[in-house]
Design a protein around this motif. Structure first.
Motif, short mmCIF file in Angstrom:
data_model
loop_
_atom_site.label_atom_id
_atom_site.label_comp_id
_atom_site.label_asym_id
_atom_site.label_seq_id
_atom_site.Cartn_x
_atom_site.Cartn_y
_atom_site.Cartn_z
N THR A 71 10.28 2.47 -5.63
CA THR A 71 10.66 3.87 -5.80
C THR A 71 9.39 4.69 -5.98
N LEU A 72 8.99 5.38 -4.92
CA LEU A 72 7.75 6.16 -4.97
C LEU A 72 7.93 7.44 -5.76
N SER A 73 6.86 7.88 -6.38
CA SER A 73 6.82 9.20 -6.99
C SER A 73 6.53 10.19 -5.86
N PRO A 74 7.50 11.03 -5.46
CA PRO A 74 7.30 11.91 -4.30
C PRO A 74 6.17 12.93 -4.51
N LEU B 96 0.85 -1.18 0.00
CA LEU B 96 0.00 0.00 0.00
C LEU B 96 0.89 1.23 0.00
N ILE B 97 0.40 2.28 -0.66
CA ILE B 97 1.14 3.54 -0.74
C ILE B 97 0.25 4.66 -0.20
N GLU B 98 0.90 5.60 0.47
CA GLU B 98 0.18 6.71 1.12
C GLU B 98 0.17 7.92 0.20
N ARG B 99 -1.01 8.47 -0.03
CA ARG B 99 -1.18 9.61 -0.93
C ARG B 99 -0.48 10.85 -0.38
N ALA B 100 0.20 11.59 -1.24
CA ALA B 100 0.84 12.84 -0.82
C ALA B 100 -0.20 13.94 -0.63
N ASP B 101 -1.26 13.92 -1.46
CA ASP B 101 -2.27 14.98 -1.37
C ASP B 101 -3.29 14.74 -0.25
N LYS B 102 -3.27 13.56 0.33
CA LYS B 102 -4.16 13.22 1.45
C LYS B 102 -3.43 12.29 2.40
N PRO B 103 -2.50 12.81 3.21
CA PRO B 103 -1.77 11.95 4.14
C PRO B 103 -2.75 11.14 5.00
N GLY B 104 -2.41 9.87 5.20
CA GLY B 104 -3.29 8.98 5.94
C GLY B 104 -4.22 8.18 5.04
N TYR B 105 -4.27 8.53 3.75
CA TYR B 105 -5.07 7.78 2.77
C TYR B 105 -4.14 6.77 2.10
N TRP B 106 -4.37 5.50 2.36
CA TRP B 106 -3.54 4.42 1.83
C TRP B 106 -4.29 3.70 0.73
N VAL C 228 4.01 0.55 2.59
CA VAL C 228 4.05 -0.49 3.62
C VAL C 228 3.58 -1.80 2.99
N TRP C 229 4.20 -2.90 3.43
CA TRP C 229 3.75 -4.25 3.06
C TRP C 229 2.93 -4.78 4.23
N LEU C 230 1.74 -5.28 3.96
CA LEU C 230 0.88 -5.81 5.02
C LEU C 230 0.23 -7.11 4.56
N PRO C 231 -0.05 -8.03 5.51
CA PRO C 231 -0.87 -9.19 5.15
C PRO C 231 -2.19 -8.68 4.55
N TYR C 232 -2.74 -9.41 3.59
CA TYR C 232 -3.85 -8.87 2.80
C TYR C 232 -5.04 -8.43 3.64
N LEU C 233 -5.38 -9.11 4.72
CA LEU C 233 -6.53 -8.68 5.54
C LEU C 233 -6.25 -7.32 6.20
N GLU C 234 -5.04 -7.14 6.69
CA GLU C 234 -4.67 -5.84 7.29
C GLU C 234 -4.64 -4.75 6.21
N ALA C 235 -4.15 -5.11 5.03
CA ALA C 235 -4.10 -4.13 3.94
C ALA C 235 -5.51 -3.68 3.57
N ALA C 236 -6.44 -4.62 3.49
CA ALA C 236 -7.83 -4.26 3.15
C ALA C 236 -8.39 -3.29 4.17
N ASP C 237 -8.09 -3.52 5.44
CA ASP C 237 -8.58 -2.61 6.50
C ASP C 237 -7.98 -1.22 6.39
N LYS C 238 -6.77 -1.12 5.85
CA LYS C 238 -6.07 0.16 5.79
C LYS C 238 -6.46 0.99 4.56
N CYS C 239 -7.02 0.35 3.52
CA CYS C 239 -7.40 1.07 2.30
C CYS C 239 -8.52 2.07 2.59
N PHE C 240 -8.36 3.30 2.10
CA PHE C 240 -9.43 4.29 2.30
C PHE C 240 -10.58 4.08 1.33
N SER C 241 -10.31 3.48 0.18
CA SER C 241 -11.33 3.28 -0.85
C SER C 241 -11.98 1.91 -0.68
N SER C 242 -13.30 1.88 -0.67
CA SER C 242 -13.99 0.60 -0.50
C SER C 242 -13.74 -0.34 -1.68
#
Length: 155
Positions: free
Chosen positions: A112-115, A23-33, A122-136
């Motif tokens: 290599t992220l686009s800054p 998962l990658i965190e948005r620069a324009d919306k910190p906390g949105y993964w 972050v790498w997460l087990p898929y169930l944790e990753a699903a919980d962290k996604c902001f988009s349904s």
């Protein structure tokens, strides 16, 4: 004036063989993964090309079609564009069609992220990753990952 975004996009779920999801965190919306996402550059851009381009632009991962191969799930979601991002689209456009892809990569692959677009990953087990996604729709795609891989393996 910047051209309007095309309301058709790709979602690329990046995962390892043991179902850890990047998962990658948005620069324009910190906390949105999220997973890799991006709109078509032109109405006739092939979806697979869009997915490969966005994968490279956002993570530096090159889908070579052999060692790193994108899988087209042949699944699309239509969703309401979040109001915070509607200004990027032509007036009156409120929905986007998102086409889902996945790609399996080695866990030690260089990211290599686009800054301009992303702050962190972050790498997460898929169930944790699903919980962290902001988009349904992103969360649903991550949850479908084990079934999609079983289906691809059978095909």
């Amino acid at each position: 004036m910047k051209p309007y975004k095309i309301p058709e996009s790709v979602l690329v779920v990046i995962h390892t063989a043991d179902l850890h999801v990047l998962l990658i965190e948005r620069a324009d919306k910190p906390g949105y993964w999220q997973s890799v996402t991006g709109s078509l550059d032109a109405p006739d851009e092939p979806l697979l090309q869009t997915a490969a381009r966005e994968l490279f632009e956002e993570t530096g991962i090159v889908a070579d079609g052999e060692r790193i191969a994108l899988r087209d799930w042949r699944l699309s979601n239509v969703y309401e564009i979040y109001p915070v991002w509607r200004h990027r689209y032509a007036p009156g456009v409120t929905q986007n069609t998102e086409h889902v892809f996945s790609v399996e990569v080695p866990r030690n692959i260089a990211i290599t992220l686009s800054p301009r677009e992303h702050l962190n990953y972050v790498w997460l087990p898929y169930l944790e990753a699903a919980d962290k996604c902001f988009s349904s729709s992103n969360a649903e795609a991550v949850l479908l990952l084990p079934q999609q891989l079983r289906d691809f393996g059978a095909g």
